[in-house]
Structures are given as structure tokens and as C-alpha cells.
Design an enzyme around this catalytic site. Structure first.
Site, PDB file in Angstrom:
ATOM      1  N   SER A  45      28.040  10.816  -6.823  1.00 64.51           N
ATOM      2  CA  SER A  45      29.106   9.858  -7.163  1.00 64.51           C
ATOM      3  C   SER A  45      30.433  10.605  -7.128  1.00 64.51           C
ATOM      4  O   SER A  45      30.469  11.831  -7.336  1.00 64.51           O
ATOM      5  CB  SER A  45      28.864   9.316  -8.576  1.00 64.51           C
ATOM      6  OG  SER A  45      30.036   8.692  -9.064  1.00 64.51           O
ATOM      7  N   GLY A  52      14.913   3.820  -6.656  1.00 66.18           N
ATOM      8  CA  GLY A  52      15.892   2.811  -7.074  1.00 66.18           C
ATOM      9  C   GLY A  52      16.051   1.741  -6.024  1.00 66.18           C
ATOM     10  O   GLY A  52      17.151   1.252  -5.763  1.00 66.18           O
ATOM     11  N   TYR A  86      26.662  11.147 -17.272  1.00 63.77           N
ATOM     12  CA  TYR A  86      26.545  10.681 -15.881  1.00 63.77           C
ATOM     13  C   TYR A  86      27.232  11.667 -14.928  1.00 63.77           C
ATOM     14  O   TYR A  86      26.690  12.044 -13.891  1.00 63.77           O
ATOM     15  CB  TYR A  86      27.178   9.294 -15.796  1.00 63.77           C
ATOM     16  CG  TYR A  86      27.073   8.608 -14.461  1.00 63.77           C
ATOM     17  CD1 TYR A  86      25.872   8.032 -14.040  1.00 63.77           C
ATOM     18  CD2 TYR A  86      28.186   8.519 -13.619  1.00 63.77           C
ATOM     19  CE1 TYR A  86      25.793   7.386 -12.813  1.00 63.77           C
ATOM     20  CE2 TYR A  86      28.107   7.866 -12.396  1.00 63.77           C
ATOM     21  CZ  TYR A  86      26.909   7.303 -12.002  1.00 63.77           C
ATOM     22  OH  TYR A  86      26.840   6.666 -10.782  1.00 63.77           O
TER      23      TYR A  86
HETATM   24  N1  LIG Z   1      27.499   1.127  -8.089  1.00 67.85           N
HETATM   25  C1  LIG Z   1      28.373   2.081  -8.006  1.00 67.85           C
HETATM   26  O1  LIG Z   1      29.589   1.848  -8.060  1.00 67.85           O
HETATM   27  C2  LIG Z   1      27.921   3.502  -7.837  1.00 67.85           C
HETATM   28  C3  LIG Z   1      28.913   4.483  -7.656  1.00 67.85           C
HETATM   29  C4  LIG Z   1      28.547   5.798  -7.488  1.00 67.85           C
HETATM   30  C5  LIG Z   1      27.206   6.151  -7.500  1.00 67.85           C
HETATM   31  N2  LIG Z   1      26.256   5.195  -7.693  1.00 67.85           N
HETATM   32  C6  LIG Z   1      24.868   5.627  -7.726  1.00 67.85           C
HETATM   33  O2  LIG Z   1      24.122   4.922  -6.759  1.00 67.85           O
HETATM   34  C7  LIG Z   1      22.792   4.746  -7.224  1.00 67.85           C
HETATM   35  C8  LIG Z   1      22.417   3.276  -7.173  1.00 67.85           C
HETATM   36  O3  LIG Z   1      23.347   2.578  -7.955  1.00 67.85           O
HETATM   37  P1  LIG Z   1      23.368   0.975  -8.054  1.00 67.85           P
HETATM   38  O4  LIG Z   1      24.764   0.613  -8.309  1.00 67.85           O
HETATM   39  O5  LIG Z   1      22.627   0.378  -6.936  1.00 67.85           O
HETATM   40  O6  LIG Z   1      22.559   0.808  -9.420  1.00 67.85           O
HETATM   41  P2  LIG Z   1      21.678  -0.424  -9.983  1.00 67.85           P
HETATM   42  O7  LIG Z   1      22.030  -1.681  -9.275  1.00 67.85           O
HETATM   43  O8  LIG Z   1      21.811  -0.350 -11.458  1.00 67.85           O
HETATM   44  O9  LIG Z   1      20.190   0.014  -9.551  1.00 67.85           O
HETATM   45  C9  LIG Z   1      19.609   1.154 -10.112  1.00 67.85           C
HETATM   46  C10 LIG Z   1      18.262   1.382  -9.489  1.00 67.85           C
HETATM   47  O10 LIG Z   1      17.675   2.551 -10.100  1.00 67.85           O
HETATM   48  C11 LIG Z   1      16.372   2.227 -10.568  1.00 67.85           C
HETATM   49  N3  LIG Z   1      16.015   2.943 -11.795  1.00 67.85           N
HETATM   50  C12 LIG Z   1      16.752   3.051 -12.919  1.00 67.85           C
HETATM   51  N4  LIG Z   1      16.054   3.724 -13.865  1.00 67.85           N
HETATM   52  C13 LIG Z   1      14.855   4.041 -13.304  1.00 67.85           C
HETATM   53  C14 LIG Z   1      13.705   4.711 -13.779  1.00 67.85           C
HETATM   54  N5  LIG Z   1      13.636   5.210 -15.023  1.00 67.85           N
HETATM   55  N6  LIG Z   1      12.639   4.830 -12.955  1.00 67.85           N
HETATM   56  C15 LIG Z   1      12.686   4.326 -11.698  1.00 67.85           C
HETATM   57  N7  LIG Z   1      13.742   3.684 -11.196  1.00 67.85           N
HETATM   58  C16 LIG Z   1      14.828   3.537 -11.992  1.00 67.85           C
HETATM   59  C17 LIG Z   1      16.432   0.736 -10.849  1.00 67.85           C
HETATM   60  O11 LIG Z   1      15.100   0.252 -10.799  1.00 67.85           O
HETATM   61  P3  LIG Z   1      14.483  -0.703 -11.958  1.00 67.85           P
HETATM   62  O12 LIG Z   1      15.205  -1.987 -11.822  1.00 67.85           O
HETATM   63  O13 LIG Z   1      13.062  -0.754 -11.621  1.00 67.85           O
HETATM   64  O14 LIG Z   1      14.755   0.007 -13.245  1.00 67.85           O
HETATM   65  C18 LIG Z   1      17.300   0.219  -9.716  1.00 67.85           C
HETATM   66  O15 LIG Z   1      16.518   0.026  -8.557  1.00 67.85           O
HETATM   67  C19 LIG Z   1      22.750   5.345  -8.616  1.00 67.85           C
HETATM   68  O16 LIG Z   1      22.280   6.677  -8.552  1.00 67.85           O
HETATM   69  C20 LIG Z   1      24.192   5.337  -9.045  1.00 67.85           C
HETATM   70  O17 LIG Z   1      24.471   6.308 -10.007  1.00 67.85           O
HETATM   71  C21 LIG Z   1      26.589   3.891  -7.861  1.00 67.85           C
END
Ligand SMILES: NC(=O)c1ccc[n+]([C@@H]2O[C@H](COP(=O)([O-])OP(=O)(O)OC[C@H]3O[C@@H](n4cnc5c(N)ncnc54)[C@H](OP(=O)(O)O)[C@@H]3O)[C@@H](O)[C@H]2O)c1
Length: 244
Positions: A139, A12, A152
């Protein structure tokens, strides 16, 4: 440069938290293999800024059967990873009683099962070399649940169980496995939420602001580094005090 000469795989990595982790690891001297389902639009410019220390892997983590075969050439090129960050994640929110089974399953596949497959794959080599650090991106929702996010929350709670079990299985061979549990972080994932949901969330954060991807990356760096040499099987919340 706390990660000098270390090799890391970050999933990611194209956006948000994963990108911040990748950039921080590069800054700290690591060679990083970033993974996403497709190349980021600015990949050429991004790699040009890293003196050849960033490599890209396009791989769809929802195709669980293809992960091991497609990773083989990268494993060979890297000759062993010191750090794995299972960060890739998706949401497909709905009330449980309206949720399609395929939307439940897809979130479990990407967020949890793919992390297991990669930990097993890279972990085998870490076991042989008797060193390694694995960090799983959970999370606060995995700790406390959240209405409308049963898929989730189950995937993120599953990552905590996976983290603690792997930590117990591998500690005697020099491998540490920890999880980070972010709260509400400013990224594409949270920007997609309706304004009223964002405002409600802000109300619940004692520090009265969203976290930044860089602040999560700092916690991941700590757990990946030797500064955390005596820490394994833990969940580090980065949530602005939401659940203190
Ligand atoms: N943002 C928050 O508030 C928050 C809070 C708690 C936990 N998290 C966790 O932190 C992590 C990152 O979150 P984020 O907010 O940075 O999310 P984001 O901006 O939506 O980025 C998600 C990343 O995951 C990759 N990804 C998604 N589906 C994929 C697949 N099938 N194969 C390969 N790569 C895939 C995406 O790559 P592509 O663009 O190539 O699809 C992107 O690089 C996640 O696990 C999320 O659940 C986030």
C-alpha cells in the site's frame, strides 16, 4: 490470454481487489485457487461461469499454524503453482497510543506473516521448478505511513522488505517477487471510512478519483506475466499520482 496454462493462488479473492485479480487471471486463461476466510455467497454461480477453472479454499489466514497443514491437499491438487498473489488484508485502525497489542498483532499476522508463510510454502516448489512469480499487495501507506494506521503501515512496509529480500534470494532460480502499492481504491475497505476522510483523500489524488479494483488487477497481471520477465524486487504504485 497471457496466463494460459498457468496456475495461480490469490488470497483475499472473495471481494474487492482480490476478486478483480481472480476474474482477470481467469479471463487470461489461468486456473485460479481463490482463498478467503469463508466461501463467498455467490460461489456456486461464480464457479459455474469459469468452466471449472476456479477453485475455492476457505482458510483463516490469522491462524498462522494451520496454513501449511490445510494447504497440503490443495498443493497436491494443483501440482505446483506458477503465481502467488498475497492480497488478503485487514485494517484495525486507531492512534498508536490507544491501540491494543492484539489489534497490532492481528493486522501483522494476516497482512504480513501469512504472506511469508504462503511464499515460503509455494516458493519451495517454485524453487524446485525454477520458475514462479510472487506479488505482494502492499500500500502507499507502507511507503509513506499514515496516522491512525501504525499496525497497517508496519505490515505493508514489512511486505516491501519481504518482497525485496525474497527477490534477492530467489532471482537466480527463476523466481520474481514484486509488490503493488495501491493508493485509494474503491472497495469495502475504503467504503467503511467516514465520508469526511474519503473527501480528504480525494483532494490528495491528482487524477481526482478513486482507483478501481480492476485497475489494480491490471498491474498485478502485468507483474505476473512474462511481460515483466526482467522485473523483480520492485514496488509498483497504483495511486492516481498521489505520491508522484
Ligand atoms: N482498498 C484500498 O484502497 C487499498 C489500498 C491499498 C492497499 N490495499 C490492500 O489491497 C488488499 C485488498 O484490499 P480490498 O480493498 O480489496 O479489501 P477488502 O474488500 O476488505 O477484501 C479483503 C479480502 O481479504 C480477505 N481476508 C481478510 N481477512 C482474512 C483472513 N483472516 N483469512 C483469509 N482471508 C482474509 C477477505 O476475505 P473474507 O471476506 O473471507 O474475510 C477479502 O477477500 C489488502 O491487502 C489491502 O490492504 C487496499
Amino acid at each position: 490470454m497471457v496466463l494460459q496454462d498457468k496456475k495461480a493462488l490469490v488470497t483475499g479473492a472473495s471481494r474487492g481487489i482480490g476478486r478483480a485479480i481472480t476474474d482477470r487471471f481467469l479471463l487470461e486463461g489461468a486456473e485460479v485457487w481463490g482463498l478467503g476466510s469463508r466461501e463467498p455467497a455467490d460461489l456456486e454461480a461464480w464457479t459455474a461461469r469459469t468452466s471449472g477453472k476456479l477453485h475455492w479454499i476457505s482458510l483463516d489466514l490469522s491462524s498462522l499454524d494451520t496454513i501449511e497443514p490445510l494447504m497440503q491437499e490443495h498443493l497436491k491438487a494443483a501440482q505446483g503453482f506458477d503465481i502467488l498473489v498475497n492480497n488478503a488484508g485487514i485494517t484495525k485502525d486507531n492512534l498508536a497510543f490507544r491501540m491494543r497489542l492484539e489489534d497490532f498483532q492481528k493486522v501483522l499476522d494476516v497482512n504480513l506473516s501469512a504472506a511469508f508463510v504462503l511464499a515460503r510454502l509455494l516458493g519451495r516448489d517454485m524453487l524446485r521448478r525454477r520458475k514462479g512469480a510472487i506479488i505482494n499487495m502492499s500500500s502507499v501507506v507502507g511507503l509513506h505511513g499514515n496516522g491512525g494506521q501504525s499496525n497497517y503501515a508496519a505490515s505493508k512496509a514489512g511486505l516491501i522488505g519481504l518482497t525485496k529480500s525474497l527477490a534477492q534470494e530467489t532471482a537466480s532460480r527463476g523466481i520474481r517477487v514484486n509488490a503493488v502499492a495501491p493508493g485509494f481504491i474503491d472497495s469495502d475497505m475504503t467504503r467503511a471510512l467516514p465520508e469526511e476522510v474519503r473527501e480528504k483523500m480525494l483532494d490528495r489524488i491528482p487524477l481526482k478519483r478513486l482507483g478501481s479494483p480492476e485497475e489494480v488487477a491490471a498491474a498485478v497481471l502485468f507483474l505476473a506475466s512474462d511481460a515483466a520477465a526482467y522485473i523483480t524486487g520492485q514496488v509498483l504504485a497504483v495511486d492516481g499520482g498521489m505520491f508522484c
